[in-house]
Write a protein that holds these residues in place. Structure first.
Motif, short mmCIF file in Angstrom:
data_model
loop_
_atom_site.label_atom_id
_atom_site.label_comp_id
_atom_site.label_asym_id
_atom_site.label_seq_id
_atom_site.Cartn_x
_atom_site.Cartn_y
_atom_site.Cartn_z
N PRO A 163 0.80 -1.23 0.00
CA PRO A 163 0.00 0.00 0.00
C PRO A 163 0.83 1.28 0.00
O PRO A 163 0.30 2.37 -0.23
CB PRO A 163 -0.84 -0.13 1.28
N THR A 164 2.14 1.13 0.23
CA THR A 164 3.04 2.30 0.14
C THR A 164 2.95 2.94 -1.24
O THR A 164 3.12 4.16 -1.39
CB THR A 164 4.50 1.88 0.41
N TYR A 165 2.66 2.11 -2.26
CA TYR A 165 2.67 2.58 -3.64
C TYR A 165 1.26 2.86 -4.15
O TYR A 165 0.92 2.53 -5.28
CB TYR A 165 3.40 1.58 -4.52
N GLU A 166 0.46 3.48 -3.31
CA GLU A 166 -0.91 3.83 -3.69
C GLU A 166 -0.94 4.68 -4.95
O GLU A 166 -0.23 5.69 -5.06
CB GLU A 166 -1.60 4.58 -2.55
N ASP A 167 -1.74 4.25 -5.93
CA ASP A 167 -1.94 4.97 -7.19
C ASP A 167 -0.65 5.11 -7.99
O ASP A 167 -0.50 6.03 -8.79
CB ASP A 167 -2.54 6.35 -6.91
N GLU A 168 0.29 4.17 -7.80
CA GLU A 168 1.59 4.27 -8.47
C GLU A 168 1.90 3.07 -9.35
O GLU A 168 2.96 3.03 -9.98
CB GLU A 168 2.72 4.44 -7.44
N ILE A 169 0.99 2.09 -9.41
CA ILE A 169 1.30 0.84 -10.11
C ILE A 169 0.33 0.61 -11.27
O ILE A 169 -0.88 0.64 -11.10
CB ILE A 169 1.26 -0.35 -9.14
N ILE A 170 0.91 0.35 -12.43
CA ILE A 170 0.13 0.01 -13.63
C ILE A 170 0.14 -1.50 -13.80
O ILE A 170 1.18 -2.15 -13.75
CB ILE A 170 0.73 0.68 -14.89
N MET A 171 -1.05 -2.06 -14.01
CA MET A 171 -1.19 -3.49 -14.28
C MET A 171 -1.58 -3.68 -15.75
O MET A 171 -2.08 -2.76 -16.38
CB MET A 171 -2.23 -4.12 -13.36
N ILE A 213 -4.06 0.84 -5.01
CA ILE A 213 -2.65 0.77 -5.45
C ILE A 213 -2.56 0.91 -6.96
O ILE A 213 -1.59 1.45 -7.48
CB ILE A 213 -2.03 -0.57 -4.98
N VAL A 214 -3.58 0.42 -7.66
CA VAL A 214 -3.55 0.38 -9.13
C VAL A 214 -3.84 1.75 -9.72
O VAL A 214 -4.89 2.35 -9.47
CB VAL A 214 -4.56 -0.64 -9.67
N TYR A 215 -2.91 2.22 -10.53
CA TYR A 215 -3.10 3.48 -11.26
C TYR A 215 -4.02 3.25 -12.45
O TYR A 215 -4.84 4.10 -12.81
CB TYR A 215 -1.73 4.00 -11.73
N GLY A 216 -3.88 2.08 -13.09
CA GLY A 216 -4.72 1.75 -14.23
C GLY A 216 -4.35 0.39 -14.79
O GLY A 216 -3.28 -0.15 -14.50
N TYR A 217 -5.27 -0.17 -15.58
CA TYR A 217 -5.01 -1.41 -16.31
C TYR A 217 -4.78 -1.03 -17.77
O TYR A 217 -5.72 -0.68 -18.48
CB TYR A 217 -6.20 -2.37 -16.18
N TYR A 218 -3.52 -1.09 -18.20
CA TYR A 218 -3.15 -0.58 -19.51
C TYR A 218 -2.55 -1.67 -20.39
O TYR A 218 -2.10 -2.71 -19.91
CB TYR A 218 -2.11 0.54 -19.38
N ALA A 223 3.77 2.33 -21.76
CA ALA A 223 5.06 2.98 -22.02
C ALA A 223 4.94 4.49 -21.92
O ALA A 223 5.77 5.15 -21.28
CB ALA A 223 5.58 2.57 -23.39
N ASP A 224 3.91 5.05 -22.53
CA ASP A 224 3.73 6.51 -22.50
C ASP A 224 3.56 7.02 -21.07
O ASP A 224 4.11 8.06 -20.70
CB ASP A 224 2.53 6.92 -23.35
N ALA A 225 2.78 6.29 -20.28
CA ALA A 225 2.55 6.72 -18.89
C ALA A 225 3.83 6.66 -18.07
O ALA A 225 4.09 7.56 -17.24
CB ALA A 225 1.48 5.83 -18.25
N MET A 226 4.63 5.66 -18.30
CA MET A 226 5.89 5.54 -17.55
C MET A 226 6.92 6.55 -18.02
O MET A 226 7.69 7.10 -17.22
CB MET A 226 6.44 4.12 -17.66
N ILE A 227 6.95 6.80 -19.32
CA ILE A 227 7.86 7.82 -19.86
C ILE A 227 7.52 9.18 -19.26
O ILE A 227 8.41 9.97 -18.88
CB ILE A 227 7.77 7.88 -21.40
#
Length: 356
Positions: A163-171, A213-218, A223-227
Motif C-alpha cells: 500500500p506504500t505505492y498507492e496509485d503508483e502501479i500500472i497493471m 494501489i492500481v493506477y490503471g489497467y493498460y 510505455a507513454d505513462a511511464m515515460i
C-alpha cells in the motif's frame, strides 16, 4: 505483446496505408492477395510495402489487442486469414483444435536463420516443429522509475501489493498477464487451472484494487505513462520496457526473483488460408536477415534470428529488457493452452475483477 497496440485511429491509418501500397502496378501482376493478422505496432510498415513490391502480392493487414481477441476474430469466420501471429499458448490451443496447417519449411530458404535454441523452447507448444515460426520473444516483468524505486523493491512481486505505492502501479489489461504475479506470489503456477487457487489470486488482485494501489489497467498506454512518470511501477512486456527506457533514462526493468512468464510470439498458417504459397513467401521474407533487423529496430523485442543478435553491441546484448539472460530464462515459464472450460473460468474471474 503480445503486445504494443496502436490507437484505433492509428490502426485505421496504418491499415489504409498498407492496403493502399498494395494497389500499385507490382501488386497487379498476378492479382494475389494475402490477409495477415498481427498484434498492433508489431511490424515495420516498410516491410509490408517492400514485400508487396518484391512479390506483387497485395497484403491486407489487420491488427488485434490480445490473444483472446485474436481467437475470437479468427473463430468468427468472417475473414479468411492467411497468416497469423500470436502468443504461444494461443498457437498451441489452435494446433490442438486442428486449426493450423503444417509448415513447408523446405520452401523457406531463410528458416535456417532461426536460432535453434529458440526453436527448442518453442517445442513446448509446437513439439514437433511442424506448425509455427517464432517471431519475437521476451519476458513479463516490472518497469520502474529509478528515482523513486530501488532495484531491491522490484526484485520481488510483493511490491505490487504494498500500500506504500498507492496509485503508483500500472497493471496489464490482460487476464493471464495480470493473474501471473498474483499466482506466483501465492506459490502457484502461472498455468494454474484449479478454480479455488484462481479465486485466491482474484482476491489478491481485488485487494490491490480496493487499496487503490492500481493506477490503471493498460496495454498500449503503459510505455507513454511511464515515460511521462505518471506512475512508478508497471507490469509490462520486456520489449515495451526497452522502448520506454530509450525515451526516459530514469526507467529500468526487472524480472522478479520468484520467476515470471517467458513468452514466444509465433506466426502460423490457419486452416482458413486460401493462399498457402503466398503465406510461406511472407514468412520466409520475415526471416531474411535484413528484414528481421529492420523489424527488431522497430519493435525492440528479442529476435530469434541469429544475425540480429550477432549485430548487437555489448550494451544491447546485456540489456535484460531486450535480451533476457540465461539465468532469467531459467526462472521463467511459458504459458500453456487452456481448454474452453478453463478459459471460461479465467474470463469470468477477470470480468469480476474489472467490475469490482
Amino acid at each position: 505483446m503480445k503486445k504494443k497496440i496502436l490507437s484505433l485511429t492509428l490502426i485505421m491509418a496504418l491499415t489504409a496505408s498498407l492496403c493502399a501500397c498494395g494497389s500499385g502496378s507490382s501488386a497487379k501482376k498476378d492479382g494475389q492477395t494475402l490477409t495477415v493478422l498481427n498484434y498492433g505496432k508489431y511490424i515495420d510498415e516498410s516491410v509490408i510495402k517492400d514485400f508487396e513490391k518484391e512479390t506483387g502480392i497485395t497484403v491486407h493487414y489487420e491488427e488485434y489487442e490480445s490473444p483472446e481477441e485474436m481467437y475470437t476474430k479468427y473463430k468468427a469466420g468472417s475473414i479468411d486469414y492467411d497468416v497469423i501471429c500470436s502468443s504461444e499458448y494461443m498457437v498451441e490451443k489452435l494446433i490442438n483444435e486442428g486449426e493450423v496447417l503444417e509448415m513447408d519449411y523446405e520452401s523457406m530458404d531463410n528458416y535456417k536463420n532461426l536460432d535453434t535454441s529458440i526453436l527448442d523452447m518453442a517445442a513446448s507448444y509446437d513439439k514437433d516443429h511442424c506448425y509455427s515460426v517464432p517471431y519475437f520473444y521476451g519476458t513479463l516483468g516490472l518497469l520502474y522509475n529509478t528515482n523513486e524505486i530501488s532495484p531491491d523493491i522490484v526484485s520481488s512481486w510483493d511490491c505490487l501489493w504494498d500500500p506504500t505505492y498507492e496509485d503508483e502501479i500500472i497493471m496489464e489489461n490482460s487476464v493471464r498477464d495480470t493473474f501471473s504475479p498474483a499466482l506466483i506470489s501465492l506459490g502457484y503456477s502461472i498455468n494454474e487451472t484449479d478454480e479455488s487457487h484462481l479465486k485466491e489470486a482474484l482476491a489478491l488482485l481485488k485487494k490491490q484494487k480496493d487499496d487503490k494501489i492500481v493506477y490503471g489497467y493498460y496495454v498500449d498506454e503503459t510505455a507513454d505513462a511511464m515515460i511521462a512518470e505518471e506512475a512508478n511501477i508497471a507490469l509490462c512486456y520486456s520489449g515495451e520496457a526497452a522502448l520506454a527506457m530509450d525515451e526516459n533514462e530514469n526507467l529500468a526493468y526487472s524480472v522478479p526473483e520468484e520467476g515470471s512468464n517467458l513468452w514466444i510470439d509465433s506466426w502460423f498458417i490457419p486452416k482458413s488460408c486460401s493462399n498457402q504459397k503466398a503465406a510461406l513467401q511472407f514468412l520466409n521474407y520475415l526471416c531474411k536477415d535484413d528484414v528481421a533487423q529492420k523489424n527488431f529496430e522497430y519493435v525492440e523485442y528479442a529476435s530469434p534470428i541469429t544475425s540480429v543478435v550477432e549485430n548487437q553491441d555489448a550494451e544491447v546484448l546485456q540489456n535484460e529488457a531486450i535480451n533476457p539472460s540465461s539465468d532469467t530464462i531459467s526462472r521463467c515459464t511459458l504459458f500453456t493452452a487452456l481448454d474452453d472450460e478453463q478459459s471460461a473460468v479465467y474470463t469470468k474471474l477477470w470480468q469480476e475483477l474489472l467490475s469490482n
